[in-house]
Design a protein around this motif. Sequence first.
Motif, short mmCIF file in Angstrom:
data_model
loop_
_atom_site.label_atom_id
_atom_site.label_comp_id
_atom_site.label_asym_id
_atom_site.label_seq_id
_atom_site.Cartn_x
_atom_site.Cartn_y
_atom_site.Cartn_z
N ILE A 1 57.83 -17.44 -55.23
CA ILE A 1 58.57 -17.33 -53.98
C ILE A 1 58.66 -18.71 -53.34
CG2 ILE A 1 58.00 -14.92 -53.54
CD1 ILE A 1 55.85 -15.92 -51.56
N THR A 2 59.69 -18.93 -52.55
CA THR A 2 59.83 -20.14 -51.75
C THR A 2 59.83 -19.74 -50.28
OG1 THR A 2 61.09 -21.28 -53.47
CG2 THR A 2 61.26 -22.16 -51.23
N VAL A 3 58.90 -20.30 -49.53
CA VAL A 3 58.76 -19.97 -48.11
C VAL A 3 59.09 -21.21 -47.29
CG1 VAL A 3 57.22 -19.12 -46.31
CG2 VAL A 3 56.94 -18.31 -48.66
N ALA B 1 58.05 -20.39 -36.90
CA ALA B 1 58.07 -19.17 -37.71
C ALA B 1 58.31 -19.52 -39.17
CB ALA B 1 59.15 -18.20 -37.22
N PHE B 2 57.97 -18.56 -40.06
CA PHE B 2 58.38 -18.63 -41.46
C PHE B 2 59.77 -18.00 -41.56
CE2 PHE B 2 53.64 -17.99 -41.85
CZ PHE B 2 53.35 -19.30 -42.20
N VAL C 1 53.54 -19.92 -54.96
CA VAL C 1 54.21 -20.07 -53.66
C VAL C 1 54.68 -21.52 -53.52
CG1 VAL C 1 54.00 -19.87 -51.15
CG2 VAL C 1 52.73 -18.30 -52.64
N HIS C 2 55.97 -21.71 -53.30
CA HIS C 2 56.53 -23.02 -53.00
C HIS C 2 56.73 -23.07 -51.48
CE1 HIS C 2 57.19 -23.53 -57.28
NE2 HIS C 2 57.87 -22.38 -57.31
N PHE C 3 55.95 -23.87 -50.80
CA PHE C 3 55.96 -23.93 -49.33
C PHE C 3 56.75 -25.16 -48.88
CE2 PHE C 3 53.60 -25.18 -45.33
CZ PHE C 3 54.21 -24.22 -44.54
N HIS D 1 52.37 -28.03 -40.89
CA HIS D 1 52.40 -26.56 -40.99
C HIS D 1 51.61 -26.12 -42.21
CE1 HIS D 1 54.95 -25.73 -37.66
NE2 HIS D 1 56.06 -26.26 -38.17
N GLN D 2 51.18 -24.85 -42.17
CA GLN D 2 50.39 -24.27 -43.27
C GLN D 2 50.92 -22.88 -43.63
OE1 GLN D 2 46.65 -24.15 -41.19
NE2 GLN D 2 46.10 -26.25 -41.73
#
Length: 298
Positions: free
Chosen positions: A67-69, A85-86, A101-103, A111-112
Amino acid sequence: MVKLLSIGVLVFLFSAPAMAVDYEEHNGMLMDHGDGHLMDMAGGMVMGQNTDTLPGGCDSISETKEITVHAGHKYAEKFPGRMFAFDTQEFNFKPCTKLTVHFVNEDNVRHQWMMHGLPKYLYPKGMFHLEASGPAKISGTLILPPGDKTYLVHCDIAQHMEKGMKAQLKVGKGDGDLSSIPGVTAYVIPDDYKIGLSELEAIAEQVVEAPVAAAIAPAVTIQQQKEDSIVSGVTVIGLAIGLLLAPFLANKFKGKSLSEIIAYIFELLRAGIDVVVNLLVALVKLFYSGKNKILPGR
């Protein structure tokens, strides 16, 4: 001149999309510090990475997902009163999923994407953590535990979660919804934009006055207890003195009338006052005589 301006506008329009997605890639710079802890000198960090160890209860990896967030201020615009927000507030995966997870942090602040409640025998701090300082992209992998459970995902930078950067990740069916997830569940303390300034001032005064009243009440109680203890102490001392002097006074006043007893008591009081006055006069004379002495050599 018009041609130059036109060329400049075209260059800007074509370069704007490229500038908008110009994120720093941290993954190639990360150094492994052991126990799934990766970090670099540019502020990128991955904690709790696990790419191959199965959690207890998982016989195999059920599926592999990526997923990319995205995280940033602009994703909070649809949630009134929120600041960060995300782009996604709820995730759902099968138990024992290998998840990458791609952040992507789109703000110029840190940000975290932090997931809590993981088993500590596998994730030493009980969490999986991605962090980027400023516009950047960072990736990490974990294997989700078995069972139906809802996990908290948030940004742990001070006030970022309270200002909207919060989500939930359900493994299987989950075990319920978390509170105050933007767009998913109701806020514990809902925002009220209908209240007026006077009402807000009244609420603020109550909030300020309540702790003060709570602090004063114990102090008054303690002072009253002290006064009560002093009164009770004086009473006990008086009773003790009275009991000790009772035999002496009984012999002294034996056979005397009430008027004689009263006259004797007043005589004792007068004598006591004279002693105190004489003592004070002596102290005053002593004080002033010392002031008037002439030192040798003057």
